[in-house]
Write an enzyme that holds these catalytic residues in place. Structure first.
Site: not given
Length: 303
Positions: A39-40, A42, A183, A221, A247-251
């Site tokens: 979850g973004k 969390a 992004n 990125g 996955t979740a790198a942006g978070d």
């Protein structure tokens, strides 16, 4: 020490790994299946906690086996759960497919996340008001995101907004935001401008700030990120790593940015810190399992 509040989603990630994504109507064989907490919202709370930040999570879980596991996991990480309530529904679910290049596609089932409304945020307003930074995303209803932003603005809490998943964002919300972190896809959805090069990032940043956002930090990125503030564009380079799962790198980026700003870093340095945190997160499998400690980030930065 700065205090952080995250208002957003809590999901369970059901992850399938395969060599390539299936085409429409096609069946391909997967190589593995795993279950992770995600979850973004969390994700950002966990990333902050792993960096050593004092963090409180605001959101909802369902009434199922996942919810109890999630609450215990947060307690072990030291994340405050006083802002979390359980509802008579399922916990949010994310169905994720990851290919051999580490790229992913995601389907979200909101579950309890869909029941986070403005009234609930008002019940938890003291948690937001006490924080130095509020992190927001778009996996809970917009009325809740707006109410959280209004509460933060009234309290003088810095708002860092990740406009993901991409979609329509009310102009009122953009005028409340201090730092927006889209992004390329999200920047295009908000401005109609695809930032494929430096000129594109400058145009997108100008468009975002013209909508009322103070600062645009646009994620690019492996190329790093672009900052647009006060009419100027600056590029902050990324880090070369062995990517296995984005996955979740942006978070992780958003958490790293907030943490670094909370530690008193100036914006460019905080973005470089966020780039490093996000890069490290892509070297491991799983949304939250890959999030780095402060020591790992400092080692990559050469501190």
């Amino acid at each position: 020490m700065s205090r952080f509040c995250v208002a957003g989603s809590l999901n369970i990630d059901l992850v399938t790994r395969t060599k390539r994504f299936p085409k429409q109507g096609e069946t391909v064989q997967g190589e593995s299946f795993s279950t992770f907490t995600g979850g973004k919202g969390a994700n950002q709370a966990v990333a902050l906690s792993k960096l050593g930040a004092e963090t409180v999570m605001t959101g909802k879980l369902g009434n199922d086996i996942y919810a109890a596991q999630y609450m215990e996991y947060f307690r072990k990480l030291g994340i405050s759960t006083e802002g979390i309530t359980r509802e008579e529904t399922s916990t949010g679910i994310a169905v994720i497919t990851v290919d051999e290049n580490g790229e992913n596609s995601i389907i979200i089932i909101p579950g309890a996340n869909g029941r986070v409304d403005a009234a609930y945020i008002k019940e938890k307003k003291e948690l937001i008001a006490k924080a130095d930074f509020l992190l927001l995303q778009l996996e809970i209803p917009m009325e809740a995101v707006l109410e959280a932003a209004r509460t933060a603005k009234a309290a003088g809490t810095e708002i860092i907004f990740d406009p993901a998943p991409a979609g329509n964002v009310p102009s009122e919300l953009l005028k409340l935001v201090d730092i927006i972190t889209p992004n390329e896809t999200e920047a295009e959805a908000l401005t109609g401008i695809r930032p494929d090069d430096e000129a594109g990032f400058a145009a997108a940043g100008k468009a975002l700030t013209s909508k009322g956002v103070r600062t645009a930090v646009m994620k690019a990125g492996s190329r790093g990120a672009y900052i647009y503030e006060k009419g100027r564009l600056a590029h902050v380079a990324g880090f070369k790593v062995n990517t296995v799962d984005t996955t979740a790198a942006g978070d992780t980026f958003n958490a790293g940015l907030a943490y670094a700003l909370g530690e008193g870093m100036e914006l460019a340095g905080a973005v470089r810190f966020a780039n490093a945190a996000a890069a490290i997160s892509t070297t491991k499998h799983g949304a939250q399992d890959g999030m780095p400690s402060i020591d790992e980030v400092q080692n990559l930065l050469g501190f």
